[in-house]
Design an enzyme around this catalytic site. Structure first.
Site, PDB file in Angstrom:
ATOM      1  N   GLY A 240     -19.464  19.712   1.455  1.00 22.75           N
ATOM      2  CA  GLY A 240     -19.518  18.394   0.807  1.00 22.75           C
ATOM      3  C   GLY A 240     -18.432  18.277  -0.242  1.00 22.75           C
ATOM      4  O   GLY A 240     -17.489  19.063  -0.257  1.00 22.75           O
ATOM      5  N   ASN A 241     -18.558  17.295  -1.102  1.00 26.74           N
ATOM      6  CA  ASN A 241     -17.601  17.164  -2.202  1.00 26.74           C
ATOM      7  C   ASN A 241     -18.304  16.544  -3.409  1.00 26.74           C
ATOM      8  O   ASN A 241     -19.485  16.211  -3.335  1.00 26.74           O
ATOM      9  CB  ASN A 241     -16.382  16.345  -1.768  1.00 26.74           C
ATOM     10  CG  ASN A 241     -16.770  14.966  -1.304  1.00 26.74           C
ATOM     11  OD1 ASN A 241     -17.250  14.155  -2.084  1.00 26.74           O
ATOM     12  ND2 ASN A 241     -16.584  14.686  -0.017  1.00 26.74           N
ATOM     13  N   PHE A 242     -17.568  16.415  -4.511  1.00 26.17           N
ATOM     14  CA  PHE A 242     -18.199  16.029  -5.784  1.00 26.17           C
ATOM     15  C   PHE A 242     -18.316  14.518  -5.989  1.00 26.17           C
ATOM     16  O   PHE A 242     -18.653  14.080  -7.078  1.00 26.17           O
ATOM     17  CB  PHE A 242     -17.422  16.631  -6.961  1.00 26.17           C
ATOM     18  CG  PHE A 242     -17.501  18.128  -7.020  1.00 26.17           C
ATOM     19  CD1 PHE A 242     -18.729  18.760  -7.156  1.00 26.17           C
ATOM     20  CD2 PHE A 242     -16.362  18.914  -6.927  1.00 26.17           C
ATOM     21  CE1 PHE A 242     -18.819  20.138  -7.216  1.00 26.17           C
ATOM     22  CE2 PHE A 242     -16.435  20.291  -6.976  1.00 26.17           C
ATOM     23  CZ  PHE A 242     -17.672  20.910  -7.113  1.00 26.17           C
ATOM     24  N   SER A 243     -18.039  13.724  -4.969  1.00 23.24           N
ATOM     25  CA  SER A 243     -18.125  12.267  -5.161  1.00 23.24           C
ATOM     26  C   SER A 243     -19.550  11.871  -5.570  1.00 23.24           C
ATOM     27  O   SER A 243     -20.524  12.311  -4.970  1.00 23.24           O
ATOM     28  CB  SER A 243     -17.745  11.557  -3.849  1.00 23.24           C
ATOM     29  OG  SER A 243     -18.074  10.199  -3.950  1.00 23.24           O
ATOM     30  N   ALA A 308     -15.808   9.275  -0.077  1.00 22.48           N
ATOM     31  CA  ALA A 308     -15.003  10.492   0.042  1.00 22.48           C
ATOM     32  C   ALA A 308     -15.492  11.200   1.304  1.00 22.48           C
ATOM     33  O   ALA A 308     -16.381  12.047   1.259  1.00 22.48           O
ATOM     34  CB  ALA A 308     -15.199  11.358  -1.188  1.00 22.48           C
TER      35      ALA A 308
END
Ligand code: C5P
Length: 428
Positions: A240-243, A308
């Site tokens: 995943g990512n930090f969005s 994102a």
């Protein structure tokens, strides 16, 4: 006595007659707090409980809080007094069913009037709000989703359940939204309805808490993507990512406030869309987001792609949890995800506007311009991770908007809500 100034949303609940329907979910314990929160805002509350709800919270608590006998049966057993659901339907300014179980939602959708709450619902002349609460699999079941869809089609407002820890000890989407947030959503929805009714009335002072008076996007349909995507590696792990989704949700709110009908496709985020003109669709992976975006885009006037999206997903999903192998490294092979922006860029007609985002760390302008062309966008909103206060997670952002005709505009550091206002004003 100190009195704080009432905001627009709070004014909306003052003096309102509310039927609070409570059903048999573990979240029923939160109904006492919800009841108190509504009364604190000046509302008059009449509780109607299903028989199952009484297993979770006692009517005595609720009648003490509301100072009204709780209605649950069609008749009072000892003297045969009939409780009129028709009268309640006429009395109320709004009905709120919180928590609403899968069973109650199913009965509401199909008119199965076997208890006082459902007969009251069927007699209701006022707006109805429904705050579902159930296990994640029950919520995701096509039957529940179909029933919720029916309730939406009847004009009911669904207050999306939150994601988190569930009574079943599982993690997922299904928690009843927190009472304070429910109160905010109900107040905001009433404020919007009120504002629409008096849109041309000069006496309505502008208040950020009351709906926006700029209706330049009325009758427009706008698609938004927001938040991160999660790409599953095995049943418990993902890429995943930090969005946070904050920028996309702020844009969705801004478009809705200006009168647009918004479809918001959201990855896994801890945010609530407040405005009633926002239809939220929750997805987890890039592929799910792609399918929903491609499905809705042909009906839209514009799309703002703020998500994102993960560029890759694991090539092979492991059905069992991957085991640690001491001393050995682990390689996860990745395959590319569909590029939603590029796909919509291909589908775009000359009546549609397509806006993308570029979050860059180096050669910002060159990269953003290259994406604008390659994905066939009309505008790209550039935020650089080199700018303090810009990008993921925070409440502020600093953007430049580049148009396909080569022009550009750079804005100062602002709150994400203000940035959303600037973007919508510039591109739509
Ligand atoms: O990831 P990238 O920098 O290419 O993202 C630029 C734009 O494309 C963003 O608006 C993003 O939401 C969108 N995008 C997309 N689908 C992808 C990757 C990015 O819609 N798979």
């Amino acid at each position: 006595m100190h009195r704080s100034r009432l905001t627009g949303k709070e004014v909306m609940l003052k003096g309102k007659k509310i039927v609070l329907g409570i059903t048999g979910s573990i979240a029923a314990y939160k109904a006492a707090y919800l009841c108190r929160a509504l009364i604190k805002k000046g509302a008059e509350v009449q509780v109607v409980m299903t028989p199952a709800a009484k297993e979770f919270i006692t009517p005595v608590t609720l009648s003490a809080l509301t100072q009204k006998p709780v209605v649950s049966e069609f008749f009072t057993a000892n003297d045969g007094t009939w409780h009129s659901h028709v009268d309640l339907g006429l009395w109320a300014d709004l009905m709120l069913i919180a928590p609403a179980t899968a069973a109650t939602i199913g009965k509401m959708a199909n008119g199965i009037a076997d208890n006082m709450l459902i007969t009251t619902y069927l007699s209701m002349k006022a707006p109805v709000f429904v705050a579902p609460a159930m296990d994640l699999d029950m919520l995701a079941h096509p039957s529940t989703q179909h029933n919720l869809e029916k309730l939406r089609a009847y004009g009911n407002h669904i207050i999306e359940p939150a994601t988190g820890h569930l009574a079943s000890n599982l993690e997922g989407k299904g928690r009843m939204e927190e009472p304070d947030t429910i109160v905010t959503i109900v107040g905001a929805t009433l404020a919007v309805a009120h504002n629409d009714n008096v849109a041309h009335n000069d006496h309505v002072a502008h208040d950020d808490n009351v709906a926006h008076n700029d209706k330049t996007l009325a009758k427009k349909k706008i698609l938004l993507t927001a938040g991160p995507t999660y790409e599953k590696i095995d049943p418990v792990r993902f890429i995943g990512n930090f969005s946070s989704g904050k920028m996309g949700f702020a844009l969705a709110e801004t478009c809705a406030e200006r009168g647009a009908e918004v479809v918001l496709i959201a990855g896994p985020v801890h945010l609530q869309a407040i405005h009633p003109n926002i239809r939220r669709i929750d997805v987890t992976s890039a592929e799910e987001m792609y399918h929903e975006a491609v499905k809705y885009f042909p009906k839209m006037d514009a799309a703002i792609l703020c998500a994102a999206v993960a560029d890759y997903q694991p090539a092979h999903y492991a059905a069992g949890k991957l085991k640690r192998q001491p001393g050995k490294s682990l390689t996860v092979e990745l395959k590319p995800n569909p590029d939603i922006a590029a796909a919509l860029g291909q589908m775009k007609t000359n009546k549609q506007t397509l806006i993308g985002f570029a979050l860059e760390t180096d050669k910002e302008w060159t990269n953003a311009r290259e994406k604008l062309t390659r994905k066939n966008l009309d505008f790209i909103v550039l935020n650089s991770l080199n700018d303090e206060g810009a990008g993921f997670q925070g409440d502020t952002n600093k953007v430049s908007i580049i148009a396909a005709n080569g022009t550009s505009e750079t804005f100062p550091l602002k709150s994400k809500k203000e940035v959303a206002e600037d973007i919508v004003t510039r591109v739509l």
